[in-house]
Design an enzyme around this catalytic site. Structure first.
Site, PDB file in Angstrom:
ATOM      1  N   SER A  35      -4.759   4.350 -18.642  1.00 31.09           N
ATOM      2  CA  SER A  35      -6.009   4.796 -18.042  1.00 31.09           C
ATOM      3  C   SER A  35      -6.302   6.267 -18.256  1.00 31.09           C
ATOM      4  CB  SER A  35      -6.033   4.460 -16.557  1.00 31.09           C
ATOM      5  OG  SER A  35      -5.175   5.320 -15.875  1.00 31.09           O
ATOM      6  N   GLY A  66       0.279   2.626   7.667  1.00 34.19           N
ATOM      7  CA  GLY A  66       0.370   1.812   8.869  1.00 34.19           C
ATOM      8  C   GLY A  66       0.906   0.410   8.658  1.00 34.19           C
ATOM      9  N   LYS A  67       1.631   0.173   7.575  1.00 35.48           N
ATOM     10  CA  LYS A  67       2.140  -1.179   7.318  1.00 35.48           C
ATOM     11  C   LYS A  67       3.181  -1.566   8.378  1.00 35.48           C
ATOM     12  CE  LYS A  67       3.546  -0.076   3.165  1.00 35.48           C
ATOM     13  NZ  LYS A  67       3.162   1.336   3.104  1.00 35.48           N
ATOM     14  N   THR A  68       4.139  -0.671   8.567  1.00 34.55           N
ATOM     15  CA  THR A  68       5.188  -0.941   9.549  1.00 34.55           C
ATOM     16  C   THR A  68       4.588  -1.074  10.934  1.00 34.55           C
ATOM     17  OG1 THR A  68       6.547   0.518   8.240  1.00 34.55           O
ATOM     18  CG2 THR A  68       7.423  -0.145  10.356  1.00 34.55           C
ATOM     19  N   GLY A 110       0.827  -1.205   0.000  1.00 38.22           N
ATOM     20  CA  GLY A 110       0.000   0.000   0.000  1.00 38.22           C
ATOM     21  C   GLY A 110       0.853   1.242   0.000  1.00 38.22           C
ATOM     22  N   PRO A 111       0.221   2.398  -0.141  1.00 38.53           N
ATOM     23  CA  PRO A 111       0.961   3.661  -0.181  1.00 38.53           C
ATOM     24  C   PRO A 111       1.693   3.922   1.138  1.00 38.53           C
ATOM     25  CG  PRO A 111      -1.394   3.996  -0.612  1.00 38.53           C
ATOM     26  CD  PRO A 111      -1.224   2.577  -0.230  1.00 38.53           C
ATOM     27  N   PRO A 112       2.640   4.854   1.152  1.00 37.55           N
ATOM     28  CA  PRO A 112       3.367   5.141   2.392  1.00 37.55           C
ATOM     29  C   PRO A 112       2.443   5.719   3.463  1.00 37.55           C
ATOM     30  CG  PRO A 112       4.369   6.273   0.512  1.00 37.55           C
ATOM     31  CD  PRO A 112       3.095   5.694   0.039  1.00 37.55           C
ATOM     32  N   GLY A 113       2.769   5.445   4.702  1.00 40.93           N
ATOM     33  CA  GLY A 113       2.039   6.065   5.812  1.00 40.93           C
ATOM     34  C   GLY A 113       0.660   5.511   6.083  1.00 40.93           C
ATOM     35  N   LYS A 120      -7.973   5.478  -6.792  1.00 42.06           N
ATOM     36  CA  LYS A 120      -8.295   6.618  -7.658  1.00 42.06           C
ATOM     37  C   LYS A 120      -9.532   7.339  -7.146  1.00 42.06           C
ATOM     38  CE  LYS A 120      -6.365   4.826 -11.964  1.00 42.06           C
ATOM     39  NZ  LYS A 120      -6.711   4.184 -13.232  1.00 42.06           N
TER      40      LYS A 120
HETATM   41  P1  ADP Z   1       3.940   2.615   6.382  1.00 39.94           P
HETATM   42  O1  ADP Z   1       4.784   1.567   6.955  1.00 39.94           O
HETATM   43  O2  ADP Z   1       2.702   2.088   5.725  1.00 39.94           O
HETATM   44  O3  ADP Z   1       4.632   3.576   5.488  1.00 39.94           O
HETATM   45  P2  ADP Z   1       3.723   3.507   9.100  1.00 39.94           P
HETATM   46  O4  ADP Z   1       3.411   2.207   9.711  1.00 39.94           O
HETATM   47  O5  ADP Z   1       5.103   4.041   9.255  1.00 39.94           O
HETATM   48  O6  ADP Z   1       3.341   3.492   7.563  1.00 39.94           O
HETATM   49  O7  ADP Z   1       2.657   4.558   9.622  1.00 39.94           O
HETATM   50  C1  ADP Z   1       2.887   5.929   9.738  1.00 39.94           C
HETATM   51  C2  ADP Z   1       2.223   6.463  10.985  1.00 39.94           C
HETATM   52  O8  ADP Z   1       0.818   6.454  10.847  1.00 39.94           O
HETATM   53  C3  ADP Z   1       2.531   5.627  12.214  1.00 39.94           C
HETATM   54  O9  ADP Z   1       2.731   6.502  13.281  1.00 39.94           O
HETATM   55  C4  ADP Z   1       1.272   4.811  12.412  1.00 39.94           C
HETATM   56  O10 ADP Z   1       1.097   4.488  13.755  1.00 39.94           O
HETATM   57  C5  ADP Z   1       0.202   5.756  11.911  1.00 39.94           C
HETATM   58  N1  ADP Z   1      -0.959   5.028  11.366  1.00 39.94           N
HETATM   59  C6  ADP Z   1      -1.128   4.622  10.089  1.00 39.94           C
HETATM   60  N2  ADP Z   1      -2.313   4.000   9.928  1.00 39.94           N
HETATM   61  C7  ADP Z   1      -2.909   4.001  11.136  1.00 39.94           C
HETATM   62  C8  ADP Z   1      -4.161   3.494  11.614  1.00 39.94           C
HETATM   63  N3  ADP Z   1      -5.033   2.877  10.823  1.00 39.94           N
HETATM   64  N4  ADP Z   1      -4.444   3.684  12.911  1.00 39.94           N
HETATM   65  C9  ADP Z   1      -3.567   4.320  13.722  1.00 39.94           C
HETATM   66  N5  ADP Z   1      -2.392   4.814  13.344  1.00 39.94           N
HETATM   67  C10 ADP Z   1      -2.043   4.658  12.055  1.00 39.94           C
END
Ligand code: ADP
Length: 843
Positions: free
Chosen positions: A731, A384-386, A379-382, A774
């Site tokens: 597209s 919550g994957k990590t 998925g896109p950055p940020g 999109k």
């Molecule tokens: P990714 O690995 O997808 O790039 P991160 O896991 O680093 O993203 O997430 C970035 C920040 O956003 C973290 O502080 C994370 O805790 C927060 N975050 C992302 N999605 C959620 C969610 N669904 N609920 C709570 N916090 C989230």
């Protein structure tokens, strides 16, 4: 005690400040020097001098921490040892240094400093006689000296007693015996103190004992302690066979300057550190094969002189081997119910992902040796994957380690360098294990889609070996060169897109899509998690700072444009920092309109009154802190001229809106394309133009002078503005057609419509991917109507209900339907066209 006759050392001596040991008269010690002053002393004095005198230097033990060995000269210890440098070896590895072999001659005291730079030169006073070392032992020694004579006799007897407990077949012990009988008695305290195991502190005591009587007493207590220690060991040896080895090695450890008996355990730093290492090797609980390698290396290490570069290499290797968690692990404490609570508490939304993760964990619980696929969050950055990965580790009670793979293009990054290579190190997997110090952590392989490839081998292949349950129980890092069992490690991968994950790797993974969030979801995430976390990180409390919901909404829509919540989190962090400063300064954030809106915070409030709690961030405070909005431009403002249409693009960073602009000018029918776009998009542009020319009549499209061929006498420029990410893919077809139809008909496209879809030469609209991302991007941008291919209708089910309810979806099977939906009142020539309102503006 200053001697007034006999052999004299020079009265001016260059001084070497030593950190690592204490030289006593009569013994020979190797010192390694690398501080600037000491290096100058060696290069300018020892290496340049030609006389014997120039090889005599003074050694002053530097009791200060070497870290503080800066420019200033530390206070000097008052007593030192004059010594003669018998060997100087220089080396540039691992950093420039000299190794000196120095034989101690006699004590001296510093009576005055002559200069400090480039090396220390001092006026010294000799404290011991020198003859005693050069003349053979007189018969009957100094027993007539009464008390001193008794002391020296006792000392001698005790030394003999110690010798009796040692193994005479060891050469150093035999040497000890020889020296004891051949040296004058008054030299014995120094010589013995440097031969038996003593710490630097104890040697310093002996050095400081200027009077012979003190010296005998100090050294005698050390001798008796050694004897007591050995007695104790021998007693315990009888009790436990385990210790037998130890005592033997104590004996073999031998007696020679610098490395003595291994009697008192707490004295490790100064002792025989190879035997410490040996103990650690046995304690590391490593598999048989690894143990064998370690013991072999240790044997080599013992034979190597310390000054040899390879000695440091071997030592590093052994240090790593003993540190690795060969058999250290954590016990899994998995309770699915509490795992669910924990995942829910940590993360808002992402229901599908959380459900799948729980299933995965439940199966693991039932079947401990899970050889299932590796989860890969895409998925896109940020989004919550990590952070989900981290939660998984927490639910299991396991260690967590993130391995960033972005840009890794050398397989030795994964698998390490062979040790034959200078500067070689283990790979990231082994390094990670060393860091987490357990053999069953959760490893997050971050950004597997950004692995590179180079001549140094394919890192993906190495990674495959790491992940393969058939192979990874005997993963061999090139540096370690022995197998390490990775089968207990739980691997999780993340990526922005599956498109660039090497296929063989992708095959091993179960892909879980983590889509971007809607505005509402982001507000919830901010208020449930991000704000709380950021407050905590900045040492603030909710009683000090309050961010109302509509401020959060403003941050999301006016300061960020992203699928995830990373910049939202950063903006909240910026607010926290600004408020933290105010709180600390006792200033007050401009809270109401009463303050000057365009000025910095302080302007409204010069009184520096204590802040009123909580500080509430309203829109004015927001602009003060974050500056003017970054994304104010309303989509509708772009649609003031014909020849603009809004497309939807998918990028690995999530969905994006994409303007397509066109203009025309007199020319010869040329098409110019600009902007960040790939080949497929260029083809789409040509397709669009061909289709429009073929249907110009039906749709009443004209060139600049009203002729029936839109291209006649006309050049066309098509531009795809904004976005550093190259957009490519079919597209954009429908968007280009709509944009050009607007240009050729001089009609405005509806400003609240966005579209996506591939086209054919015959005017059909074909399905495309990434619909959910999109549509979310369109929704973020405030679009009301989305035109998409009919065959993508099914993808709409994935959308959150509120998005579905708020948007008007038009599914189109052909371009006729697209044009009809994109223009107010339909498009002339299309089936459902009404009489369109005529456009008043002109090009
Ligand atoms: P990714 O690995 O997808 O790039 P991160 O896991 O680093 O993203 O997430 C970035 C920040 O956003 C973290 O502080 C994370 O805790 C927060 N975050 C992302 N999605 C959620 C969610 N669904 N609920 C709570 N916090 C989230």
């Amino acid at each position: 005690m200053a001697s007034s006759d006999g052999i004299r050392i020079p009265s001016r001596l260059p001084l070497l400040l030593t950190h690592e040991g204490v030289l006593l008269p009569g013994s020979t010690v190797r010192f390694s020097v690398d501080s600037p002053r000491n290096m100058h002393l060696v290069s300018q004095r020892l290496l340049r001098g030609t006389s014997l005198k120039s090889t005599i230097i003074g050694l002053i033990p530097n009791t200060r921490d070497p870290e503080h060995d800066t420019d200033d000269l530390p206070p000097l210890h008052k007593i030192g040892t004059a010594g003669i440098a018998v060997q100087v070896v220089g080396s540039n590895w691992p950093k420039p240094h000299f190794t000196l072999l120095i034989t101690g001659l006699c004590r001296f005291s510093v009576s005055g400093l002559l200069k400090e730079r480039p090396f220390v030169l001092a006026e010294v006073e000799q404290l011991d006689k020198l003859e005693q070392y050069t003349t053979p032992a007189p018969q009957g020694v100094t027993t007539d000296d009464g008390e001193l004579g008794e002391l020296s006799e006792k000392f001698y007897q005790t030394a003999v007693q110690l010798l009796g407990m040692l193994d005479m077949s060891v050469p150093v012990v035999a040497k000890f015996r020889r020296l004891l009988d051949s040296l004058p008695r008054e030299t014995l305290p120094d010589v013995v103190a440097s031969m038996i195991r003593t710490s630097n502190k104890e040697k310093l005591q002996v050095l400081d004992a200027v009077s012979l009587e003190d010296r005998f007493k100090t050294a005698l207590s050390m001798l008796t302690r050694q004897i007591d220690g050995l007695n104790l060991l021998q007693k315990t040896r009888k009790k436990s066979p385990d210790n037998e080895k130890r005592v033997l090695s104590v004996r073999k450890g031998g007696v020679f300057p610098g490395r003595q008996f291994n009697v008192d355990e707490e004295d490790e730093d100064d002792g025989d550190d190879t035997s410490v290492l040996e103990r650690k090797i046995h304690a590391a609980n490593m598999p048989e094969a690894a143990l064998r390698v370690c013991l072999k290396e240790l044997k080599r290490l013992k034979k190597m002189p310390q000054s040899m570069p390879e000695s440091a290499l071997t030592r590093n290797y052994l240090d790593l081997m003993v540190e690795l968690p060969w058999s250290k692990n954590t016990k899994d404490c998995l309770d699915i119910r509490s795992a669910r609570t924990l995942l829910d508490n940590d993360h808002y939304a992402m229901e599908k992902l959380k459900r799948r993760v729980l299933e995965y964990l439940a199966v693991r619980q039932l079947k401990t040796s899970l050889k299932g696929p590796i989860l890969c969050f895409v998925g896109p950055p940020g989004v919550g994957k990590t952070s989900v990965g981290r939660s998984i580790a927490r639910t299991l009670g396991r260690g967590f380690h993130r391995i960033a793979l972005g840009g890794v293009c050398d397989q030795s990054d994964i698998r390490g360098h062979r040790r034959t290579y200078v500067g070689s190190m283990p790979g990231r997997i082994i390094n990670g294990l060393k860091t987490v110090a357990v053999n069953n952590p959760v490893f997050l392989l971050d950004e597997v889609d950004k692995l590179g490839k180079s001549l140094q081998g394919d890192p993906a292949a190495a990674l495959l070996e790491v992940l393969d349950p058939e192979q990874n129980h005997s993963f061999t890092d090139h540096y370690l060169n022995v197998a390490f069992d990775l089968s207990q490690v739980l691997f999780i991968a993340t990526a922005n897109t599956t498109a660039t994950i090497p296929p063989a790797l992708l095959d091993r993974m179960e892909v879980l899509q983590v889509p971007g969030y809607t505005q509402e979801e982001k507000v919830e995430i901010a208020h449930r998690h991000l704000i709380r976390n950021q407050l905590e990180q900045h040492g603030l409390t909710p009683q000090q700072l309050h961010i109302p919901q509509d401020t959060t909404q403003a941050i999301i829509s006016r300061y960020t444009r992203e699928a995830g919540v990373r910049s939202l989190e950063r903006k909240i962090g910026a607010i926290c920092r600004a408020v933290a400063v105010k709180v600390a300064e006792g200033h007050r954030v401009a809270k109401t309109e009463a303050s000057v809106p365009e000025g910095p915070l302080e302007q409204g409030d010069k009184a520096a009154a204590p802040p009123e709690m909580p500080i509430v961030i309203d829109h004015i405070a927001l602009t003060d802190i974050l500056g003017p909005p970054l994304f104010e431009m309303e989509v509708s403002e772009r649609f003031i001229l014909p020849g603009v249409a809004l497309g939807l693009a998918w990028t690995p960073l999530g969905g994006e809106i994409m303007f397509v602009e066109a203009s025309r000018m007199e020319g010869e029918g040329q098409l110019t394309l600009t902007g960040q776009l790939g080949d497929v998009m260029k083809e789409s542009a040509h397709l669009a133009i061909s289709w429009l020319r073929a249907n110009a009549k039906t749709y009443q499209l004209t060139n600049m002078v009203g002729g029936p061929d839109p291209l006649e006498g006309t050049d066309i420029h098509l531009h795809f503005p904004a976005g550093a990410v190259t957009k490519d893919g079919p597209s954009a077809g429908v968007t280009i057609v709509t944009c050009l139809a607007s240009l050729f008909s001089s009609r405005l496209v509806r400003s609240d419509v966005a579209m996506t879809g591939e086209i054919t030469l015959r005017g059909l609209v074909l399905p495309v991917g990434g619909i959910k991302d999109k549509v979310l991007a369109a929704y973020r941008a405030g679009v009301k109507r989305v035109i998409l291919p009919q065959r993508n209708q099914k993808d709409l089910e994935e959308l959150p209900a509120n998005v579905r309810a708020d948007l008007d979806f038009v599914t189109a099977a052909n371009l006729d339907e697209v044009l009809n939906a994109a223009f107010d009142g339909g498009f002339p020539g299309t089936d459902q066209a009404h009489t369109p309102p005529q456009l008043s503006s002109k090009l």
